[in-house]
Write an enzyme that holds these catalytic residues in place. Sequence first.
Site, short mmCIF file in Angstrom:
data_model
loop_
_atom_site.label_atom_id
_atom_site.label_comp_id
_atom_site.label_asym_id
_atom_site.label_seq_id
_atom_site.Cartn_x
_atom_site.Cartn_y
_atom_site.Cartn_z
N LYS A 133 0.83 -1.21 0.00
CA LYS A 133 0.00 0.00 0.00
C LYS A 133 0.86 1.26 0.00
O LYS A 133 0.48 2.26 -0.59
CB LYS A 133 -0.97 -0.02 1.18
CG LYS A 133 -2.10 -1.03 0.96
CD LYS A 133 -3.14 -0.99 2.06
CE LYS A 133 -4.24 -2.02 1.80
NZ LYS A 133 -5.20 -2.12 2.89
N LYS A 218 -4.02 -10.07 -6.53
CA LYS A 218 -5.32 -10.33 -5.88
C LYS A 218 -6.41 -9.44 -6.46
O LYS A 218 -6.16 -8.29 -6.80
CB LYS A 218 -5.13 -10.02 -4.38
CG LYS A 218 -6.31 -10.30 -3.52
CD LYS A 218 -6.07 -9.79 -2.10
CE LYS A 218 -6.30 -8.30 -1.97
NZ LYS A 218 -6.32 -7.80 -0.60
N LYS A 221 -10.59 -4.49 -3.97
CA LYS A 221 -11.56 -3.43 -4.25
C LYS A 221 -10.93 -2.12 -4.65
O LYS A 221 -11.54 -1.33 -5.33
CB LYS A 221 -12.50 -3.11 -3.08
CG LYS A 221 -12.34 -3.74 -1.77
CD LYS A 221 -13.34 -3.17 -0.77
CE LYS A 221 -13.54 -4.10 0.40
NZ LYS A 221 -12.33 -4.24 1.23
P1 TYM Z 1 -10.81 -6.54 3.21
O1 TYM Z 1 -11.85 -5.50 3.45
O2 TYM Z 1 -9.75 -6.24 2.23
O3 TYM Z 1 -11.50 -7.89 2.79
C1 TYM Z 1 -12.59 -8.46 3.51
C2 TYM Z 1 -12.47 -9.96 3.47
O4 TYM Z 1 -12.45 -10.40 2.11
C3 TYM Z 1 -11.28 -11.21 1.90
N1 TYM Z 1 -10.80 -10.96 0.53
C4 TYM Z 1 -10.53 -11.93 -0.35
N2 TYM Z 1 -10.61 -13.26 -0.27
C5 TYM Z 1 -10.27 -13.96 -1.37
N3 TYM Z 1 -9.85 -13.39 -2.52
C6 TYM Z 1 -9.76 -12.05 -2.64
N4 TYM Z 1 -9.36 -11.50 -3.77
C7 TYM Z 1 -10.09 -11.26 -1.51
N5 TYM Z 1 -10.13 -9.91 -1.30
C8 TYM Z 1 -10.55 -9.76 -0.02
C9 TYM Z 1 -10.28 -10.75 2.94
O5 TYM Z 1 -9.32 -11.74 3.19
C10 TYM Z 1 -11.18 -10.48 4.12
O6 TYM Z 1 -11.44 -11.66 4.82
N6 TYM Z 1 -7.82 -6.03 7.21
C11 TYM Z 1 -9.06 -6.58 6.70
C12 TYM Z 1 -10.30 -6.03 7.39
C13 TYM Z 1 -10.29 -6.20 8.86
C14 TYM Z 1 -10.54 -7.42 9.55
C15 TYM Z 1 -10.49 -7.06 10.92
C16 TYM Z 1 -10.79 -8.72 9.14
C17 TYM Z 1 -10.11 -5.22 9.78
N7 TYM Z 1 -10.21 -5.73 11.02
C18 TYM Z 1 -10.68 -8.03 11.90
C19 TYM Z 1 -10.99 -9.69 10.12
C20 TYM Z 1 -10.93 -9.34 11.48
C21 TYM Z 1 -9.22 -6.21 5.23
O7 TYM Z 1 -8.63 -5.28 4.76
O8 TYM Z 1 -10.16 -6.96 4.59
#
Ligand code: TYM
Length: 355
Positions: A133, A218, A221
């Site tokens: 990032k 990956k 979003k």
């Molecule tokens: P985030 O918002 O990027 O993604 C949310 C969830 O979606 C999964 N994910 C994916 N899984 C498979 N393939 C992909 N291309 C893909 N893109 C996203 C992520 O693994 C996630 O499970 N840091 C985290 C958000 C967060 C969080 C937490 C998660 C903040 N605090 C506490 C769990 C527990 C994040 O940026 O996810």
Amino acid sequence: MAGTTQSTAAAAAATATPTGTRKRIFSGIQPSGHLTLGNYLGAMRRWVEEDQHRADALFCVVDMHALTVEHDPARVRRLTRQTATLLLAAGLDPRRCAVFVQSHVAEHARLSYLMECTASDGEMRRMIQYKEKVAREEARGRSVRLSLLTYPALMAADILAYGTDEVPVGDDQAQHMELTRDLAVRFNQRYGPVFTVPRAVHPQVAARVMDLRDPTSKMGKSNDDTGGIVYLLDEADVIRKKVMRAVTDSGGTGEVGYDREAQPGVANLLDVLAACTGGRPQVLAEEYTSYGALKKDTAEAVVEMLRPLRERHAELCADPAYVDEVLRAGAERARGLARPRVDAAYAAVGLMPPV
Ligand code: TYM
């Protein structure tokens, strides 16, 4: 509709209390962009189909995490609501789990500071997502916010505040989860047993859905090029177009095989198809002799899987008061669960309780 669904949500929140012996599950999703097929297959679907039924589960729209990069306040506000609405549209049931917004529960920020006091600068800088990032922000000519570095401390706080046993996430969160575990163990060793040490749970198929145009990265979003990203709210024809244009063969063999190294684009399509249909990617590979047929079936499988979600989303958009009530009740429940543990952590580190 608003009146009845609203009172249902309030009743649901009142009955959604844990039995005391069930596992606690927590997971979160950032409103930093429109939700993608990766979010759905990597995380949300499991929350809906399994986690909310087998455990005392909390699902959080982690809006504060969306402030770690330059952002438009109105867009974050809009996406927070949209994300919450999509979680409900996907099938999270407020009678079974709490759905809430991170910034509505002050314990996340309170505990995040203690996590910053537990983590080292070095371990934060080693986070792969931080490095990626930083590179992206710099490429866009933006300054890097300090919160981008400390982000995993807030994530650890999100999880540890609830005594979480399991965290269902995609593969990309593995390093953050390891750090969360390390912080929990370190804190407990230094100050006494306040936190449960959580474990990450990843889906068996599609734990990392790749960008359709660039299958070595990956599907995210906030990627700049959106041509390879399937958004949950894309129209059926848009989804078909994106899948039909997926990059499949950089090696030039022309054969359908499941090999993530040699044919990452084909493997990605097979993963997506397997995840949508409940099959196994290696087995599905044997059923196809052309990329075109594989793409066509994958596109249709994605369109069909997402159709009910989009329809339910449209219904819920017509009833914002219901969504508000779910979020209000969810935050209230989350606050009640998090406060005693965060208070205990404050006391354990030596902060004087309020007089
Ligand atoms: P985030 O918002 O990027 O993604 C949310 C969830 O979606 C999964 N994910 C994916 N899984 C498979 N393939 C992909 N291309 C893909 N893109 C996203 C992520 O693994 C996630 O499970 N840091 C985290 C958000 C967060 C969080 C937490 C998660 C903040 N605090 C506490 C769990 C527990 C994040 O940026 O996810």
